[in-house]
Design a protein around this motif. Structure first.
Motif, mmCIF file in Angstrom:
data_model
loop_
_atom_site.group_PDB
_atom_site.id
_atom_site.type_symbol
_atom_site.label_atom_id
_atom_site.label_comp_id
_atom_site.label_asym_id
_atom_site.label_seq_id
_atom_site.Cartn_x
_atom_site.Cartn_y
_atom_site.Cartn_z
ATOM 1 N N GLN A 25 36.463 36.324 36.273
ATOM 2 C CA GLN A 25 35.092 36.384 36.784
ATOM 3 C C GLN A 25 35.008 37.334 37.980
ATOM 4 O O GLN A 25 34.039 38.077 38.127
ATOM 5 N N LEU A 26 36.033 37.283 38.819
ATOM 6 C CA LEU A 26 36.084 38.177 39.974
ATOM 7 C C LEU A 26 36.158 39.632 39.524
ATOM 8 O O LEU A 26 35.491 40.509 40.094
ATOM 9 N N ASP A 27 36.960 39.904 38.509
ATOM 10 C CA ASP A 27 37.080 41.266 37.984
ATOM 11 C C ASP A 27 35.743 41.757 37.442
ATOM 12 O O ASP A 27 35.363 42.915 37.667
ATOM 13 N N GLU A 28 35.029 40.879 36.754
ATOM 14 C CA GLU A 28 33.702 41.240 36.234
ATOM 15 C C GLU A 28 32.742 41.540 37.382
ATOM 16 O O GLU A 28 31.957 42.482 37.310
ATOM 17 N N CYS A 29 32.830 40.733 38.434
ATOM 18 C CA CYS A 29 31.970 40.947 39.595
ATOM 19 C C CYS A 29 32.289 42.275 40.273
ATOM 20 O O CYS A 29 31.384 43.018 40.672
ATOM 21 N N VAL A 30 33.585 42.583 40.402
ATOM 22 C CA VAL A 30 33.998 43.843 41.027
ATOM 23 C C VAL A 30 33.459 45.039 40.248
ATOM 24 O O VAL A 30 32.999 46.031 40.836
ATOM 25 N N SER A 31 33.503 44.951 38.934
ATOM 26 C CA SER A 31 33.088 46.083 38.096
ATOM 27 C C SER A 31 31.578 46.282 38.067
ATOM 28 O O SER A 31 31.102 47.312 37.604
ATOM 29 N N SER A 81 25.456 47.368 43.080
ATOM 30 C CA SER A 81 24.314 46.939 43.892
ATOM 31 C C SER A 81 24.781 46.090 45.067
ATOM 32 O O SER A 81 25.681 45.262 44.940
ATOM 33 N N HIS A 82 24.135 46.289 46.221
ATOM 34 C CA HIS A 82 24.477 45.496 47.399
ATOM 35 C C HIS A 82 24.143 44.028 47.202
ATOM 36 O O HIS A 82 24.618 43.172 47.940
ATOM 37 N N LEU A 83 23.313 43.726 46.186
ATOM 38 C CA LEU A 83 22.927 42.344 45.934
ATOM 39 C C LEU A 83 24.117 41.510 45.474
ATOM 40 O O LEU A 83 24.100 40.285 45.565
ATOM 41 N N GLN A 84 25.165 42.147 44.947
ATOM 42 C CA GLN A 84 26.343 41.448 44.453
ATOM 43 C C GLN A 84 27.376 41.206 45.555
ATOM 44 O O GLN A 84 28.326 40.456 45.350
ATOM 45 N N ARG A 85 27.206 41.831 46.707
ATOM 46 C CA ARG A 85 28.240 41.798 47.725
ATOM 47 C C ARG A 85 28.524 40.379 48.221
ATOM 48 O O ARG A 85 29.670 39.985 48.408
ATOM 49 N N GLY A 86 27.484 39.592 48.423
ATOM 50 C CA GLY A 86 27.677 38.217 48.888
ATOM 51 C C GLY A 86 28.457 37.387 47.892
ATOM 52 O O GLY A 86 29.345 36.626 48.284
ATOM 53 N N ARG A 87 28.138 37.549 46.619
ATOM 54 C CA ARG A 87 28.866 36.808 45.575
ATOM 55 C C ARG A 87 30.316 37.247 45.523
ATOM 56 O O ARG A 87 31.223 36.425 45.373
ATOM 57 N N LEU A 88 30.553 38.547 45.652
ATOM 58 C CA LEU A 88 31.921 39.065 45.632
ATOM 59 C C LEU A 88 32.731 38.501 46.790
ATOM 60 O O LEU A 88 33.874 38.056 46.604
ATOM 61 N N GLU A 89 32.175 38.504 47.977
ATOM 62 C CA GLU A 89 32.878 37.970 49.141
ATOM 63 C C GLU A 89 33.193 36.495 48.972
ATOM 64 O O GLU A 89 34.268 36.022 49.346
ATOM 65 N N SER A 90 32.257 35.743 48.389
ATOM 66 C CA SER A 90 32.468 34.319 48.150
ATOM 67 C C SER A 90 33.598 34.084 47.151
ATOM 68 O O SER A 90 34.436 33.186 47.333
ATOM 69 N N MET A 91 33.649 34.900 46.107
ATOM 70 C CA MET A 91 34.682 34.740 45.084
ATOM 71 C C MET A 91 36.060 35.116 45.628
ATOM 72 O O MET A 91 37.057 34.459 45.305
ATOM 73 N N VAL A 92 36.118 36.150 46.453
ATOM 74 C CA VAL A 92 37.393 36.534 47.068
ATOM 75 C C VAL A 92 37.884 35.410 47.980
ATOM 76 O O VAL A 92 39.065 35.057 47.979
#
Length: 211
Positions: A88-94, A98-109
C-alpha cells in the motif's frame, strides 16, 4: 484498553492467574493478538504492548505455550500485515504527484517505522525461541521475497509457480536501511547487510534455505 492494563500487571507470580498450564489456555494473550490488524491504530498499539509484556516475563511454560501454539500463526499474520502495508505504501509513493497525498504518505511511513520498532522490541527481549521464529518469518516471507527481489533488475522473480509482488527499488532500499538503523539483533542485521552489499539473488536464495 482493559486487556492492556491487565498485561501491565503481569510478572512471574501473577502470570499464573491468566495462564492455565493444565488446559494450555491463555485467553488474555490469545484474544489480544486476534486484533493485530484492527482498523484503529490505538488497538494495534495495545496488542503490541500486550504481546511484549507477555514475552518479557520469561516464564518457561508460557513461552513454550506461545512457541508451540501461537507464535507461528501470529508471526505469519504479522509479517503478512507488514508486507501488505508495504504494498500500500508503494502504491501511495507512486501516486504522490499531488500534495494532497503527502499527509497519507507520511502517516503510512510512520506506521511502517512503528512496526519496525515493534520487531526490534521483540528481538531485544532475547528470547531465543521467539527470535528464531521471527527472524525466519521475516527473511522467508518479507525481506527476501519482497525487499531483496525488488532490487533485482531482471524482472519478476518467481518462487514455484507464483509470481512475487514487487515494490519500487528506492522504497525497498529505504525500508532495508530503516531496518538496519533500528533493529539491533545481530543475526538479522548481518543477513540484511550481506544481502544489500552483495546484492546477489543467488546468495539470497541460499541464505533463505539456511535460515
Amino acid at each position: 484498553s482493559f486487556l492492556k492494563t491487565l498485561s501491565l500487571k503481569l510478572n512471574k507470580h501473577t502470570i499464573h492467574f491468566f495462564y492455565n498450564e493444565h488446559l494450555s489456555d491463555f485467553p488474555l494473550y490469545a484474544e489480544a493478538i486476534q486484533f493485530f490488524n484492527h482498523s484503529e491504530s490505538m488497538v494495534r498499539i495495545a496488542v503490541r504492548t500486550i504481546s511484549l509484556n507477555v514475552y518479557q516475563i520469561g516464564d518457561g511454560s508460557v513461552l513454550e505455550f506461545i512457541c508451540n501454539r501461537s507464535a507461528v500463526p501470529y508471526f505469519t499474520n504479522l509479517v503478512w500485515f507488514i508486507g501488505n502495508h508495504v504494498l500500500q505504501l508503494d502504491e501511495c509513493v507512486s501516486t504522490t504527484a499531488s500534495h494532497l497525498q503527502r499527509g497519507r504518505l507520511e502517516s503510512m511511513v510512520a506506521e511502517q517505522l512503528d512496526l519496525v520498532h515493534y520487531l526490534n522490541d521483540i528481538l531485544s527481549l532475547g528470547v531465543d525461541s521467539l527470535n528464531r521464529l521471527l527472524v525466519s518469518h521475516l527473511l522467508d516471507r518479507l525481506i527476501i521475497p519482497l525487499y531483496i527481489y525488488s532490487l533485482d533488475d531482471a524482472g519478476h522473480v518467481t518462487a514455484g509457480s507464483e509470481e512475487q509482488p514487487r515494490i519500487g527499488r528506492l522504497l525497498s532500499l529505504f525500508l532495508l536501511a530503516q531496518k538496519l538503523l533500528i533493529i539491533k539483533h545481530a543475526p538479522l542485521v548481518s543477513s540484511l547487510a550481506e544481502f544489500v552489499l552483495r546484492g546477489e539473488i543467488r546468495t539470497v536464495e541460499e541464505a533463505a534455505d539456511g535460515a
